[in-house]
Design a protein around this motif. Structure first.
Motif, PDB file in Angstrom:
ATOM      1  N   LYS A  48      50.390  43.678  32.773  1.00 34.26           N
ATOM      2  CA  LYS A  48      49.041  43.162  32.585  1.00 34.26           C
ATOM      3  C   LYS A  48      48.822  41.991  33.541  1.00 34.26           C
ATOM      4  O   LYS A  48      49.727  41.193  33.783  1.00 34.26           O
ATOM      5  N   VAL A  49      47.614  41.915  34.066  1.00 33.24           N
ATOM      6  CA  VAL A  49      47.288  40.831  34.994  1.00 33.24           C
ATOM      7  C   VAL A  49      46.000  40.150  34.549  1.00 33.24           C
ATOM      8  O   VAL A  49      45.179  40.724  33.825  1.00 33.24           O
ATOM      9  N   ILE A  50      45.829  38.913  34.982  1.00 33.85           N
ATOM     10  CA  ILE A  50      44.614  38.154  34.682  1.00 33.85           C
ATOM     11  C   ILE A  50      43.706  38.214  35.908  1.00 33.85           C
ATOM     12  O   ILE A  50      44.124  37.871  37.016  1.00 33.85           O
ATOM     13  N   THR A  51      42.471  38.663  35.711  1.00 32.68           N
ATOM     14  CA  THR A  51      41.509  38.752  36.812  1.00 32.68           C
ATOM     15  C   THR A  51      40.178  38.151  36.362  1.00 32.68           C
ATOM     16  O   THR A  51      39.972  37.870  35.178  1.00 32.68           O
ATOM     17  N   ARG A  52      39.293  37.980  37.322  1.00 31.01           N
ATOM     18  CA  ARG A  52      37.969  37.470  36.973  1.00 31.01           C
ATOM     19  C   ARG A  52      37.180  38.552  36.232  1.00 31.01           C
ATOM     20  O   ARG A  52      37.400  39.746  36.428  1.00 31.01           O
ATOM     21  N   ARG A  53      36.275  38.148  35.419  1.00 30.41           N
ATOM     22  CA  ARG A  53      35.469  39.068  34.631  1.00 30.41           C
ATOM     23  C   ARG A  53      34.653  39.976  35.557  1.00 30.41           C
ATOM     24  O   ARG A  53      34.097  39.526  36.555  1.00 30.41           O
ATOM     25  N   GLY A  54      34.606  41.258  35.187  1.00 30.95           N
ATOM     26  CA  GLY A  54      33.831  42.212  35.968  1.00 30.95           C
ATOM     27  C   GLY A  54      34.642  42.968  36.997  1.00 30.95           C
ATOM     28  O   GLY A  54      34.144  43.904  37.614  1.00 30.95           O
TER      29      GLY A  54
END
Length: 301
Positions: A48-54
């Motif tokens: 799992k990775v953290i990305t900007r919304r959208g």
């Protein structure tokens, strides 16, 4: 699971345990070894990775390949882990490929990168026989029934040393192989963590793990899994019904179809028999009359 694995029936398991009981009777737990071949791949897997919304299609930039290195792992019913045996895919073996690895680890190579009869024989000679050297009484090796691993010479060597092979039923290792059941999963999880950390640091510019780096990474892996290896191996022997001997441990984990296989087979046999009897002897008195008369019918009427 595959259909071949799902086809493992209670009859097969009960027959296996019937023979196993004879094979390991009065054998000390420290003299019972389960061995299995596995591999450590160059792919750290998905995370799992953290990305900007959208962001619909996040991508992680990390080099990896389909390459893997083969290992033979083994452990006793007491929970003792034997040194790993590494097989590289190569024609030659170089000094940097065998340095700074786990204590007593052995290294070899084949053109395919997998174990063959010669390499398996070398594993028995260099790992198993020295391990059994000071152990008294009968010794048992439990593993896959792979003809490519065995030779007449090896069987005779083991026979002279009171070492006996016990082979698992075909397509049943997910149920009957202790290392498969409770050891390899935590081992692979630990390997992926080590691999991912290496790829983010020292290996970030490399496409795959160089063989010269593998022994040191393997040592990190062995140091990490040795913390819980005894408990995991013992759990594997317990879950596969080997120690303590308990066929119900495996029978309870069979797919429902397999558990009902014998009843279904008996029911089908009876149904077919009844059908054949009915076809041959049965009747509801609806038959074509033997004699018939032509009826004159006026055209158009």
């Amino acid at each position: 699971i595959k259909r071949a694995r799902a086809a493992t029936s209670p009859t097969i398991i009960n027959k296996y345990f019937s023979e196993l009981e004879k094979s390991i009777e009065n054998v000390p737990l420290g003299n019972i070894i389960n061995y299995d071949e596995t591999n450590l791949s160059d792919d750290p897997g998905r995370h799992k990775v953290i990305t900007r919304r959208g962001c619909k299609y996040p991508e992680r930039v990390l080099n990896h390949s389909k390459a893997s290195i083969s290992l033979m792992m083994a452990g006793t019913a007491e929970g003792e882990l034997l040194p790993p045996y590494v097989v590289y895919k190569s024609t030659n073996l170089y000094d940097t490929w065998v340095k700074n690895g786990p204590v007593n680890a052995r290294y070899n190579r084949t053109s395919s990168g997998w174990f063959d009869a010669e390499v398996f024989k070398d594993w028995v000679k260099e790992v198993v026989i020295p391990f059994f050297k000071n152990k008294q009484g009968k010794k048992v090796l439990i593993g896959d029934n792979l003809s490519s691993h065995l030779s007449i010479e090896l069987i005779n060597i083991c026979k002279n040393l009171d070492i006996h092979f016990v082979f698992l039923p075909a397509n049943s290792t997910h149920l009957t192989q202790p290392l498969d059941v409770a050891f390899f999963r935590p081992m692979k999880v630990a390997w992926r963590q080590i691999l991912q950390k290496w790829k983010k640091t020292d290996g970030r510019s490399l496409s795959c793990v160089p063989k010269g780096c593998f022994p040191r990474m393997l040592k990190l892996l062995m140091d990490q899994i040795n913390i819980n290896s005894e408990n995991n191996i013992r759990a594997g022997f317990r879950k596969t019904g080997i120690s303590p001997l308990n066929p119900n441990e495996v029978l309870a984990r069979l797919p429902e179809e397999a558990q009902n296989d014998e009843e279904a087979k008996e029911a089908i046999d009876k149904s077919v028999l009844n059908l054949l009897k009915e076809m041959r002897y049965g009747s509801i008195n609806i038959k074509e009359p033997k004699n018939k008369k032509k009826i004159d019918v006026i055209s158009g009427k």
